[in-house]
Design a protein around this motif. Structure first.
Motif, PDB file in Angstrom:
ATOM      1  N   SER A 125      45.708  98.747 178.743  1.00 43.39           N
ATOM      2  CA  SER A 125      46.509  97.821 179.538  1.00 43.39           C
ATOM      3  C   SER A 125      47.810  98.476 179.960  1.00 43.39           C
ATOM      4  N   ALA A 126      48.450  99.160 179.020  1.00 49.95           N
ATOM      5  CA  ALA A 126      49.709  99.823 179.340  1.00 49.95           C
ATOM      6  C   ALA A 126      49.487 100.956 180.323  1.00 49.95           C
ATOM      7  N   ALA A 127      48.371 101.684 180.149  1.00 53.26           N
ATOM      8  CA  ALA A 127      48.113 102.828 181.025  1.00 53.26           C
ATOM      9  C   ALA A 127      47.867 102.386 182.449  1.00 53.26           C
ATOM     10  N   SER A 128      47.113 101.305 182.638  1.00 55.18           N
ATOM     11  CA  SER A 128      46.770 100.895 183.989  1.00 55.18           C
ATOM     12  C   SER A 128      47.893 100.119 184.657  1.00 55.18           C
ATOM     13  N   ALA A 129      48.841  99.611 183.866  1.00 49.26           N
ATOM     14  CA  ALA A 129      49.927  98.831 184.450  1.00 49.26           C
ATOM     15  C   ALA A 129      50.923  99.714 185.175  1.00 49.26           C
ATOM     16  N   ALA A 130      51.027 100.966 184.756  1.00 52.39           N
ATOM     17  CA  ALA A 130      51.997 101.867 185.370  1.00 52.39           C
ATOM     18  C   ALA A 130      51.504 102.307 186.742  1.00 52.39           C
ATOM     19  N   SER A 131      52.350 102.163 187.759  1.00 54.39           N
ATOM     20  CA  SER A 131      51.978 102.594 189.103  1.00 54.39           C
ATOM     21  C   SER A 131      52.003 104.102 189.179  1.00 54.39           C
ATOM     22  N   PRO A 132      51.065 104.712 189.934  1.00 58.03           N
ATOM     23  CA  PRO A 132      51.077 106.166 190.062  1.00 58.03           C
ATOM     24  C   PRO A 132      52.322 106.629 190.784  1.00 58.03           C
ATOM     25  N   GLU A 133      52.912 107.668 190.255  1.00 58.20           N
ATOM     26  CA  GLU A 133      54.116 108.186 190.875  1.00 58.20           C
ATOM     27  C   GLU A 133      53.754 108.976 192.117  1.00 58.20           C
ATOM     28  N   PRO A 134      54.416 108.706 193.273  1.00 57.79           N
ATOM     29  CA  PRO A 134      54.087 109.431 194.489  1.00 57.79           C
ATOM     30  C   PRO A 134      54.292 110.922 194.291  1.00 57.79           C
ATOM     31  N   GLY A 135      53.306 111.702 194.680  1.00 57.40           N
ATOM     32  CA  GLY A 135      53.418 113.146 194.581  1.00 57.40           C
ATOM     33  C   GLY A 135      54.140 113.706 195.787  1.00 57.40           C
ATOM     34  N   PRO A 136      54.410 114.981 195.772  1.00 53.98           N
ATOM     35  CA  PRO A 136      55.068 115.610 196.924  1.00 53.98           C
ATOM     36  C   PRO A 136      54.168 115.544 198.146  1.00 53.98           C
ATOM     37  N   ARG A 137      54.772 115.396 199.307  1.00 55.17           N
ATOM     38  CA  ARG A 137      53.998 115.284 200.538  1.00 55.17           C
ATOM     39  C   ARG A 137      53.792 116.640 201.211  1.00 55.17           C
ATOM     40  N   GLN A 138      54.088 117.714 200.517  1.00 52.04           N
ATOM     41  CA  GLN A 138      53.749 119.047 201.010  1.00 52.04           C
ATOM     42  C   GLN A 138      53.692 119.992 199.824  1.00 52.04           C
ATOM     43  N   GLY A 139      52.901 121.043 199.948  1.00 48.21           N
ATOM     44  CA  GLY A 139      52.807 121.999 198.859  1.00 48.21           C
ATOM     45  C   GLY A 139      51.543 122.822 198.934  1.00 48.21           C
ATOM     46  N   GLU A 140      51.286 123.542 197.848  1.00 50.70           N
ATOM     47  CA  GLU A 140      50.101 124.387 197.749  1.00 50.70           C
ATOM     48  C   GLU A 140      48.895 123.558 197.312  1.00 50.70           C
ATOM     49  N   ILE A 141      47.745 123.903 197.848  1.00 52.38           N
ATOM     50  CA  ILE A 141      46.502 123.236 197.456  1.00 52.38           C
ATOM     51  C   ILE A 141      45.934 123.922 196.230  1.00 52.38           C
ATOM     52  N   ARG A 142      45.790 123.156 195.155  1.00 49.27           N
ATOM     53  CA  ARG A 142      45.185 123.653 193.918  1.00 49.27           C
ATOM     54  C   ARG A 142      43.825 122.984 193.717  1.00 49.27           C
ATOM     55  N   SER A 143      43.261 123.181 192.551  1.00 45.67           N
ATOM     56  CA  SER A 143      41.913 122.706 192.273  1.00 45.67           C
ATOM     57  C   SER A 143      41.752 121.202 192.429  1.00 45.67           C
ATOM     58  N   ASP A 144      42.755 120.425 191.986  1.00 49.54           N
ATOM     59  CA  ASP A 144      42.635 118.969 192.040  1.00 49.54           C
ATOM     60  C   ASP A 144      43.566 118.326 193.056  1.00 49.54           C
ATOM     61  N   THR A 145      44.164 119.131 193.953  1.00 51.63           N
ATOM     62  CA  THR A 145      45.163 118.608 194.884  1.00 51.63           C
ATOM     63  C   THR A 145      44.580 117.581 195.842  1.00 51.63           C
ATOM     64  N   ILE A 146      43.464 117.900 196.477  1.00 54.49           N
ATOM     65  CA  ILE A 146      42.935 117.046 197.542  1.00 54.49           C
ATOM     66  C   ILE A 146      42.545 115.659 197.025  1.00 54.49           C
ATOM     67  N   PRO A 147      41.773 115.552 195.933  1.00 56.67           N
ATOM     68  CA  PRO A 147      41.460 114.198 195.440  1.00 56.67           C
ATOM     69  C   PRO A 147      42.711 113.384 195.095  1.00 56.67           C
ATOM     70  N   LYS A 148      43.652 113.993 194.381  1.00 57.18           N
ATOM     71  CA  LYS A 148      44.867 113.273 194.000  1.00 57.18           C
ATOM     72  C   LYS A 148      45.686 112.881 195.219  1.00 57.18           C
ATOM     73  N   LEU A 149      45.715 113.751 196.227  1.00 59.22           N
ATOM     74  CA  LEU A 149      46.499 113.483 197.431  1.00 59.22           C
ATOM     75  C   LEU A 149      45.939 112.283 198.193  1.00 59.22           C
ATOM     76  N   PHE A 150      44.637 112.239 198.393  1.00 59.45           N
ATOM     77  CA  PHE A 150      44.046 111.110 199.102  1.00 59.45           C
ATOM     78  C   PHE A 150      44.246 109.799 198.331  1.00 59.45           C
ATOM     79  N   HIS A 151      44.157 109.876 196.999  1.00 59.95           N
ATOM     80  CA  HIS A 151      44.392 108.671 196.202  1.00 59.95           C
ATOM     81  C   HIS A 151      45.834 108.199 196.347  1.00 59.95           C
ATOM     82  N   GLU A 152      46.763 109.117 196.277  1.00 60.90           N
ATOM     83  CA  GLU A 152      48.179 108.747 196.385  1.00 60.90           C
ATOM     84  C   GLU A 152      48.493 108.168 197.764  1.00 60.90           C
ATOM     85  N   LEU A 153      47.917 108.751 198.821  1.00 59.97           N
ATOM     86  CA  LEU A 153      48.138 108.236 200.172  1.00 59.97           C
ATOM     87  C   LEU A 153      47.505 106.858 200.334  1.00 59.97           C
TER      88      LEU A 153
END
Length: 246
Positions: free
Chosen positions: A4-32
């Motif tokens: 409950s505590a874990a899901s209640a916290a809103s995801p913190e917006p990530g940087p809107r520019q940077g290097e693409i790493r292994s998990d960048t694209i999935p996390k980026l689309f989710h954040e957007l």
């Protein structure tokens, strides 16, 4: 950890520019998606450039400078056009500066409805192709419209689901989901998160199992899917917040 505590916290917006790493694209689309972002996402890897437009977190259009992503390539590979029709249409495009779809409709090779359907397929393939990127740079600029009348309408998290399913890398999935003893359980917000997502029956089965802490190994043993598919399903469900590590 308390789900409950874990899901209640809103995801913190990530940087809107940077290097693409292994998990960048999935996390980026989710954040957007979660932030309901509107604007233009540009991805570059050397000379390769792909641009994706979003409106309030929903993916609407995409372009690519890769020859492999051109509409003519899709139509030829899908046996929609013969090589002769393709070359003749491209020759006319060079002379008239018309788009390929316009030429095909004028020559009555395809109907407008058929062209529209294949343009949407082309756009979606460009979008999903970036999930295989493991390097390069990304930049998101707020507020730009795509100016196209024919668009797709995909939620950012639905794109995450299908994009990860299409990944062919085992190493990338394993890097982010952990080993066979890694335990997962559903989050409090899981029902709401998956409500409008294209969750498959076997993925629902995984979520049902994770009502209590369940290891990745147990999921692989119990699922009718192959282990490769299980790992990718767990990964995308984890990225969108339906699963958490316990």
């Amino acid at each position: 950890m308390d789900r409950s505590a874990a899901s209640a916290a809103s995801p913190e917006p990530g940087p809107r520019q940077g290097e693409i790493r292994s998990d960048t694209i999935p996390k980026l689309f989710h954040e957007l998606s979660v932030s309901r972002a509107t604007g233009l996402l540009t991805l570059r890897d050397g000379k390769l450039k792909k641009t994706i437009w979003l409106n309030e977190g929903r993916v609407r259009f995409a372009r690519s400078n890769s020859r492999e992503d051109r509409l003519s390539q899709f139509l030829l590979k899908e046996n929609v056009l013969s090589l002769d029709d393709t070359l003749k249409a491209l020759e006319i495009c060079l002379l008239t500066k018309d788009r390929l779809g316009e030429v095909l409709v004028k020559r009555k090779v395809l109907s407008q409805k058929e062209v529209d359907r294949w343009v949407k397929v082309q756009v979606e393939e460009i979008i999903y192709s970036v999930f295989n990127w493991n390097g390069g740079q990304y930049h998101f600029e707020e507020g730009q419209g795509c100016g196209e009348t024919l668009t797709v309408d995909l939620s950012g998290d639905a794109v995450v689901a299908e994009g990860i399913r299409r990944m062919r890398s085992w190493a990338r999935a394993y890097e982010h989901i952990g080993g066979l003893n890694t335990e997962y359980r559903t989050t409090r917000d899981m029902p709401l998160i998956i409500k409008d997502l294209p969750v498959r029956a076997e993925e629902i089965h995984l979520l049902d199992m994770c009502d209590e802490p369940t290891t990745l190994g147990e999921m692989c043993q119990a699922s009718a899917m192959g282990d490769f598919e299980v790992c990718h399903a767990v990964w995308w469900l984890y990225v969108v917040g339906a699963l958490m590590k316990s």
